[in-house]
Design a protein around this motif. Sequence first.
Motif, PDB file in Angstrom:
ATOM      1  N   GLU A  13     -43.941 -16.392  -5.245  1.00 51.93           N
ATOM      2  CA  GLU A  13     -43.770 -17.665  -5.951  1.00 51.93           C
ATOM      3  C   GLU A  13     -42.545 -17.652  -6.846  1.00 51.93           C
ATOM      4  O   GLU A  13     -41.896 -18.683  -7.030  1.00 51.93           O
ATOM      5  N   ALA A  14     -42.192 -16.512  -7.387  1.00 51.58           N
ATOM      6  CA  ALA A  14     -41.007 -16.405  -8.251  1.00 51.58           C
ATOM      7  C   ALA A  14     -39.716 -16.696  -7.493  1.00 51.58           C
ATOM      8  O   ALA A  14     -38.703 -17.031  -8.111  1.00 51.58           O
ATOM      9  N   ASP A  15     -39.741 -16.608  -6.166  1.00 47.05           N
ATOM     10  CA  ASP A  15     -38.549 -16.860  -5.340  1.00 47.05           C
ATOM     11  C   ASP A  15     -38.387 -18.324  -4.954  1.00 47.05           C
ATOM     12  O   ASP A  15     -37.325 -18.721  -4.463  1.00 47.05           O
ATOM     13  N   LEU A  16     -39.428 -19.119  -5.145  1.00 46.87           N
ATOM     14  CA  LEU A  16     -39.429 -20.473  -4.603  1.00 46.87           C
ATOM     15  C   LEU A  16     -38.292 -21.356  -5.121  1.00 46.87           C
ATOM     16  O   LEU A  16     -37.694 -22.112  -4.348  1.00 46.87           O
ATOM     17  N   GLU A  17     -37.973 -21.265  -6.378  1.00 49.01           N
ATOM     18  CA  GLU A  17     -36.908 -22.121  -6.914  1.00 49.01           C
ATOM     19  C   GLU A  17     -35.572 -21.825  -6.235  1.00 49.01           C
ATOM     20  O   GLU A  17     -34.841 -22.736  -5.844  1.00 49.01           O
ATOM     21  N   ALA A  18     -35.240 -20.561  -6.073  1.00 48.22           N
ATOM     22  CA  ALA A  18     -33.989 -20.185  -5.413  1.00 48.22           C
ATOM     23  C   ALA A  18     -34.010 -20.570  -3.936  1.00 48.22           C
ATOM     24  O   ALA A  18     -33.006 -21.054  -3.393  1.00 48.22           O
ATOM     25  N   MET A  19     -35.144 -20.372  -3.283  1.00 47.86           N
ATOM     26  CA  MET A  19     -35.271 -20.761  -1.878  1.00 47.86           C
ATOM     27  C   MET A  19     -35.102 -22.261  -1.724  1.00 47.86           C
ATOM     28  O   MET A  19     -34.427 -22.731  -0.804  1.00 47.86           O
ATOM     29  N   ALA A  20     -35.715 -23.024  -2.628  1.00 50.12           N
ATOM     30  CA  ALA A  20     -35.607 -24.478  -2.578  1.00 50.12           C
ATOM     31  C   ALA A  20     -34.163 -24.930  -2.777  1.00 50.12           C
ATOM     32  O   ALA A  20     -33.706 -25.872  -2.124  1.00 50.12           O
ATOM     33  N   ALA A  21     -33.438 -24.270  -3.654  1.00 47.66           N
ATOM     34  CA  ALA A  21     -32.025 -24.620  -3.873  1.00 47.66           C
ATOM     35  C   ALA A  21     -31.219 -24.401  -2.593  1.00 47.66           C
ATOM     36  O   ALA A  21     -30.359 -25.224  -2.241  1.00 47.66           O
ATOM     37  N   ILE A  22     -31.493 -23.310  -1.883  1.00 50.56           N
ATOM     38  CA  ILE A  22     -30.805 -23.038  -0.620  1.00 50.56           C
ATOM     39  C   ILE A  22     -31.147 -24.111   0.401  1.00 50.56           C
ATOM     40  O   ILE A  22     -30.264 -24.678   1.058  1.00 50.56           O
ATOM     41  N   TYR A  23     -32.417 -24.411   0.550  1.00 51.47           N
ATOM     42  CA  TYR A  23     -32.850 -25.413   1.536  1.00 51.47           C
ATOM     43  C   TYR A  23     -32.275 -26.783   1.199  1.00 51.47           C
ATOM     44  O   TYR A  23     -31.726 -27.466   2.077  1.00 51.47           O
ATOM     45  N   ASP A  24     -32.395 -27.189  -0.044  1.00 51.71           N
ATOM     46  CA  ASP A  24     -31.949 -28.528  -0.419  1.00 51.71           C
ATOM     47  C   ASP A  24     -30.442 -28.696  -0.287  1.00 51.71           C
ATOM     48  O   ASP A  24     -29.955 -29.781   0.034  1.00 51.71           O
ATOM     49  N   GLU A  25     -29.677 -27.610  -0.483  1.00 53.16           N
ATOM     50  CA  GLU A  25     -28.234 -27.671  -0.233  1.00 53.16           C
ATOM     51  C   GLU A  25     -27.979 -27.930   1.242  1.00 53.16           C
ATOM     52  O   GLU A  25     -27.098 -28.705   1.612  1.00 53.16           O
ATOM     53  N   GLN A  26     -28.767 -27.311   2.112  1.00 51.50           N
ATOM     54  CA  GLN A  26     -28.631 -27.549   3.549  1.00 51.50           C
ATOM     55  C   GLN A  26     -29.019 -28.977   3.920  1.00 51.50           C
ATOM     56  O   GLN A  26     -28.402 -29.584   4.795  1.00 51.50           O
ATOM     57  N   VAL A  27     -30.020 -29.525   3.257  1.00 51.85           N
ATOM     58  CA  VAL A  27     -30.405 -30.919   3.488  1.00 51.85           C
ATOM     59  C   VAL A  27     -29.233 -31.842   3.171  1.00 51.85           C
ATOM     60  O   VAL A  27     -28.921 -32.761   3.935  1.00 51.85           O
ATOM     61  N   ARG A  28     -28.585 -31.580   2.055  1.00 52.74           N
ATOM     62  CA  ARG A  28     -27.495 -32.467   1.598  1.00 52.74           C
ATOM     63  C   ARG A  28     -26.197 -32.296   2.371  1.00 52.74           C
ATOM     64  O   ARG A  28     -25.396 -33.230   2.431  1.00 52.74           O
ATOM     65  N   THR A  29     -25.961 -31.111   2.955  1.00 50.51           N
ATOM     66  CA  THR A  29     -24.622 -30.835   3.479  1.00 50.51           C
ATOM     67  C   THR A  29     -24.544 -30.512   4.964  1.00 50.51           C
ATOM     68  O   THR A  29     -23.429 -30.403   5.493  1.00 50.51           O
ATOM     69  N   SER A  30     -25.665 -30.319   5.642  1.00 52.54           N
ATOM     70  CA  SER A  30     -25.579 -29.849   7.028  1.00 52.54           C
ATOM     71  C   SER A  30     -26.681 -30.450   7.896  1.00 52.54           C
ATOM     72  O   SER A  30     -27.595 -31.104   7.401  1.00 52.54           O
ATOM     73  N   SER A  88     -37.036 -19.458  11.656  1.00 52.53           N
ATOM     74  CA  SER A  88     -35.818 -20.040  11.076  1.00 52.53           C
ATOM     75  C   SER A  88     -35.269 -19.101  10.020  1.00 52.53           C
ATOM     76  O   SER A  88     -36.005 -18.301   9.429  1.00 52.53           O
ATOM     77  N   VAL A  89     -33.980 -19.248   9.761  1.00 58.94           N
ATOM     78  CA  VAL A  89     -33.325 -18.497   8.700  1.00 58.94           C
ATOM     79  C   VAL A  89     -32.365 -19.443   7.979  1.00 58.94           C
ATOM     80  O   VAL A  89     -31.718 -20.275   8.611  1.00 58.94           O
ATOM     81  N   TYR A  90     -32.323 -19.338   6.658  1.00 58.31           N
ATOM     82  CA  TYR A  90     -31.417 -20.139   5.825  1.00 58.31           C
ATOM     83  C   TYR A  90     -30.735 -19.214   4.830  1.00 58.31           C
ATOM     84  O   TYR A  90     -31.387 -18.356   4.227  1.00 58.31           O
ATOM     85  N   LEU A  91     -29.437 -19.412   4.656  1.00 60.20           N
ATOM     86  CA  LEU A  91     -28.661 -18.611   3.718  1.00 60.20           C
ATOM     87  C   LEU A  91     -27.976 -19.501   2.696  1.00 60.20           C
ATOM     88  O   LEU A  91     -27.537 -20.608   3.027  1.00 60.20           O
ATOM     89  N   GLY A  92     -27.841 -18.992   1.478  1.00 60.75           N
ATOM     90  CA  GLY A  92     -27.083 -19.691   0.459  1.00 60.75           C
ATOM     91  C   GLY A  92     -25.619 -19.777   0.865  1.00 60.75           C
ATOM     92  O   GLY A  92     -25.123 -18.970   1.658  1.00 60.75           O
ATOM     93  N   ALA A  93     -24.906 -20.745   0.311  1.00 60.48           N
ATOM     94  CA  ALA A  93     -23.515 -20.994   0.694  1.00 60.48           C
ATOM     95  C   ALA A  93     -22.642 -19.752   0.560  1.00 60.48           C
ATOM     96  O   ALA A  93     -21.801 -19.477   1.419  1.00 60.48           O
ATOM     97  N   GLY A  94     -22.813 -18.968  -0.476  1.00 61.39           N
ATOM     98  CA  GLY A  94     -21.992 -17.778  -0.681  1.00 61.39           C
ATOM     99  C   GLY A  94     -22.433 -16.571   0.116  1.00 61.39           C
ATOM    100  O   GLY A  94     -21.766 -15.533   0.092  1.00 61.39           O
ATOM    101  N   ALA A  95     -23.542 -16.687   0.843  1.00 65.18           N
ATOM    102  CA  ALA A  95     -24.093 -15.545   1.565  1.00 65.18           C
ATOM    103  C   ALA A  95     -23.864 -15.629   3.070  1.00 65.18           C
ATOM    104  O   ALA A  95     -24.256 -14.718   3.796  1.00 65.18           O
ATOM    105  N   ARG A  96     -23.217 -16.665   3.526  1.00 67.71           N
ATOM    106  CA  ARG A  96     -23.016 -16.843   4.965  1.00 67.71           C
ATOM    107  C   ARG A  96     -21.855 -15.986   5.453  1.00 67.71           C
ATOM    108  O   ARG A  96     -20.876 -15.783   4.750  1.00 67.71           O
TER     109      ARG A  96
END
Length: 168
Positions: A13-30, A88-96
């Motif tokens: 659960e402690a990871d959810l906020e960071a995971m959500a930020a990664i996912y939501d960035e993908q929603v907005r940009t890709s 599925s796999v999702y990466l933060g913008a700086g981790a790709r």
Amino acid sequence: MTDDATTVRDATEADLEAMAAIYDEQVRTSVATFDTEPRGLVYLGDKLAHAGGSDIVLVAVRAGEVLGYAFSGPFRPRPAYDGTKEVSVYLGAGARGLGLGSLLYGALLARLDDLTEVHTQVAVIALPNDASIALHRRHGFTEVGVLREVGRKFDRWVDTAWYQRRVG
């Protein structure tokens, strides 16, 4: 599983906020997701709440920062599909482009391969996406078909390629 600086572990659960930020960035940009409005915290919280057995949620963490995540979940809600998992796999913008997608998928697929109840994994790739296609092929997926213009995002129609990997 780790590389020299990155740890892959079960998400909490402690990871959810960071995971959500990664996912939501993908929603907005890709077109990596066909969601059109951010909903990461609810969406990923639900995945984490249902994790267990062959439904797995992993994160890649370096220096305390969640850089990406991978998950397996139900392919379809009918019992005859229970041996098939969508991944599925999702990466933060700086981790790709750093090999973290492969690190995550390697860990996820190894776990799934150890489960006798999982026979097949499927993945859906919005096209074009050469990097994702290469990642899936590297991990033993083969293309099984393309659905033409099945999603509409950013004022354009998007094709999806379906990839499959069978255990054994």
